[in-house]
Design an enzyme around this catalytic site. Sequence first.
Site, PDB file in Angstrom:
ATOM      1  N   ARG A 105     -48.846   3.054   6.316  1.00 55.83           N
ATOM      2  CA  ARG A 105     -47.796   4.078   6.504  1.00 55.83           C
ATOM      3  C   ARG A 105     -47.858   4.633   7.933  1.00 55.83           C
ATOM      4  NH1 ARG A 105     -47.838   9.738   2.928  1.00 55.83           N
ATOM      5  NH2 ARG A 105     -46.106  10.758   3.977  1.00 55.83           N
ATOM      6  N   ASN A 158     -57.197  15.565   4.554  1.00 59.63           N
ATOM      7  CA  ASN A 158     -56.626  14.712   3.506  1.00 59.63           C
ATOM      8  C   ASN A 158     -55.811  13.530   4.036  1.00 59.63           C
ATOM      9  OD1 ASN A 158     -54.518  16.332   4.309  1.00 59.63           O
ATOM     10  ND2 ASN A 158     -53.817  16.825   2.252  1.00 59.63           N
ATOM     11  N   LYS A 181     -58.132  16.884  17.886  1.00 60.56           N
ATOM     12  CA  LYS A 181     -59.369  17.396  17.286  1.00 60.56           C
ATOM     13  C   LYS A 181     -59.292  17.031  15.811  1.00 60.56           C
ATOM     14  CE  LYS A 181     -62.920  19.959  15.979  1.00 60.56           C
ATOM     15  NZ  LYS A 181     -62.941  19.480  14.563  1.00 60.56           N
ATOM     16  N   THR A 184     -63.658  17.288  10.547  1.00 58.86           N
ATOM     17  CA  THR A 184     -64.994  16.659  10.496  1.00 58.86           C
ATOM     18  C   THR A 184     -64.998  15.567   9.427  1.00 58.86           C
ATOM     19  OG1 THR A 184     -66.057  18.591  11.377  1.00 58.86           O
ATOM     20  CG2 THR A 184     -67.456  17.099  10.114  1.00 58.86           C
ATOM     21  N   GLU A 253     -48.279  23.477   9.435  1.00 53.09           N
ATOM     22  CA  GLU A 253     -48.021  23.200   8.020  1.00 53.09           C
ATOM     23  C   GLU A 253     -49.287  23.572   7.277  1.00 53.09           C
ATOM     24  OE1 GLU A 253     -48.393  21.745   4.689  1.00 53.09           O
ATOM     25  OE2 GLU A 253     -48.343  19.774   5.641  1.00 53.09           O
ATOM     26  N   CYS A 287     -51.028  18.910   0.216  1.00 53.16           N
ATOM     27  CA  CYS A 287     -50.307  20.180   0.340  1.00 53.16           C
ATOM     28  C   CYS A 287     -49.045  20.144  -0.514  1.00 53.16           C
ATOM     29  CB  CYS A 287     -49.981  20.469   1.789  1.00 53.16           C
ATOM     30  SG  CYS A 287     -49.087  19.136   2.562  1.00 53.16           S
ATOM     31  N   GLU A 380     -54.077  27.966  -4.561  1.00 47.90           N
ATOM     32  CA  GLU A 380     -53.971  26.517  -4.412  1.00 47.90           C
ATOM     33  C   GLU A 380     -55.341  25.911  -4.703  1.00 47.90           C
ATOM     34  OE1 GLU A 380     -53.134  25.730  -0.293  1.00 47.90           O
ATOM     35  OE2 GLU A 380     -52.179  23.836  -0.744  1.00 47.90           O
TER      36      GLU A 380
HETATM   37  O1  G3H Z   1     -51.157  17.388   2.571  1.00 51.10           O
HETATM   38  C1  G3H Z   1     -50.107  17.481   3.156  1.00 51.10           C
HETATM   39  C2  G3H Z   1     -49.286  16.288   3.446  1.00 51.10           C
HETATM   40  O2  G3H Z   1     -48.336  16.578   4.442  1.00 51.10           O
HETATM   41  C3  G3H Z   1     -48.640  15.754   2.198  1.00 51.10           C
HETATM   42  O3  G3H Z   1     -48.128  14.507   2.418  1.00 51.10           O
HETATM   43  O4  G3H Z   1     -46.560  14.358   0.497  1.00 51.10           O
HETATM   44  O5  G3H Z   1     -47.218  12.333   1.779  1.00 51.10           O
HETATM   45  O6  G3H Z   1     -48.863  13.455   0.290  1.00 51.10           O
HETATM   46  P1  G3H Z   1     -47.666  13.618   1.170  1.00 51.10           P
END
Ligand code: G3H
Length: 478
Positions: A105, A158, A181, A184, A253, A287, A380
């Site tokens: 992707r 993530n 950056k 980690t 975001e 998210c 969350e």
């Molecule tokens: O974790 C935040 C991402 O922008 C979510 O992306 O909807 O492709 O999983 P996604």
Amino acid sequence: DGEVFKYYADGEWKKSSSGKSVAIINPTTRKTQYKVQACSQEEVNKVMDSAKSAQKLWAKTPLWKRAELLHKAAAILKEHKAPIAESLVKEIAKPAKDAVTEVVRSGDLVSYCAEEGVRILGEGKFLVSDSFPGNERTKYCLTSKIPLGVILAIPPFNYPVNLAVSKIAPALIAGNSIVLKPPTQGAVSALHMVHCFHLAGFPKGLINCVTGKGSEIGDFLTMHPGVNCISFTGGDTGIAISKKAGMIPLQMELGGKDACIVLEDADLDLVAGNIIKGGFSYSGQRCTAVKVVLVMESVADALVEKVKAKVAKLSVGAPENDCDITPVVSESSANFIEGLVMDAKEKGATFCQEYKREGNLIWPLLLDNVRPDMRIAWEEPFGPVLPLIRINSIEEGIHHCNASNFGLQGCVFTKDINKAIMIGDAMETGTVQINSAPARGPDHFPFQGIKDSGIGSQGITNSINMMTKIKTTVINLP
Ligand code: G3H
């Protein structure tokens, strides 16, 4: 074996003179998997200098050449998908297949960005003065888009590769340089991705990647006078950054509490499938994950049964085995999730499965009959734990959705398109999905949050535009 991955600056791989390193803990084994350099503030200063000078030349490089290099980097990235995916599995416990998908992707995103960039940056505007009162046709105004300078890119754990390139590629096509950056957890995957850009042959200093402790270089980077724009994805650190940053454009975001509103006429099989995909993929660490289900009481029992049946089929275990549910990123994250579950238990939520945890691995859990006094109704979890609230009216659902501090995405399931549009308009979120779970992609779609979910809009086109400034030249005729 004690090897410490080097950071990348001025076109070279370097050891930090600090002599210190940062350990990356494998979420599955909970042992040190890799080590990266702990860069010093002095090293950050040097990186900023080289990023600044490299950018000046890059801005003069023809747009088609910039695009050509990005296409090359995209192809190399895809060729390296296997080793990069392997480090994603080890560093962030992303299921093996999803890890490969993230890299592919990312390659696609970089290519699309190159194509979009040549189109939208290749055109400007032409205005004449006599459309404004009092003016003759004596001024011609030409507009073009110019780069901002040095872009500081801070992606989250993530998507350490995908959410890095979603900042790097727009920055580069628009003529900016990059200081990355990485998080980690995910730093080695990010370094490997940077290596692909290195192999593509970008000029020295144009792309830099510093690793290290947030406490040492975090604020130093975000408050650095050499930074002309910050693109950040992550948690509420982003709110702190936006308060400390200088007068520069920010793209942020910062998470969400995406609601899934289910009406009586919804196709419950479709809803259940989307709740599983939306709520539990990558163990809920997105998210855009479905983070609260708001279902009409009359269909709640039926929906819960369907979701339960699907949860029972989720495989739980190691990311190497491509399990659906894998260990969450850290012990502190697992503890936080457990805290939300225990709070819900004390306050009387119905557990649709038994709560089970081994180390960082938490079994998928649907919590029925969640009420607004429970923390999980608002917070969350970023884990495989999904609250379900039974509602008695559409208004109740909209009210819960809008009472959240977050406003990233939301979704509504119904066969009645008029109701879907009405609810979608009423939801205070950056995006509403009708009859599907929230998601950022396809990556050229605009992506934005309101309230604590962020500022600015992402998606390839919006990011390219955000990383440019308008420059006008006015020709004054006699
Ligand atoms: O974790 C935040 C991402 O922008 C979510 O992306 O909807 O492709 O999983 P996604």
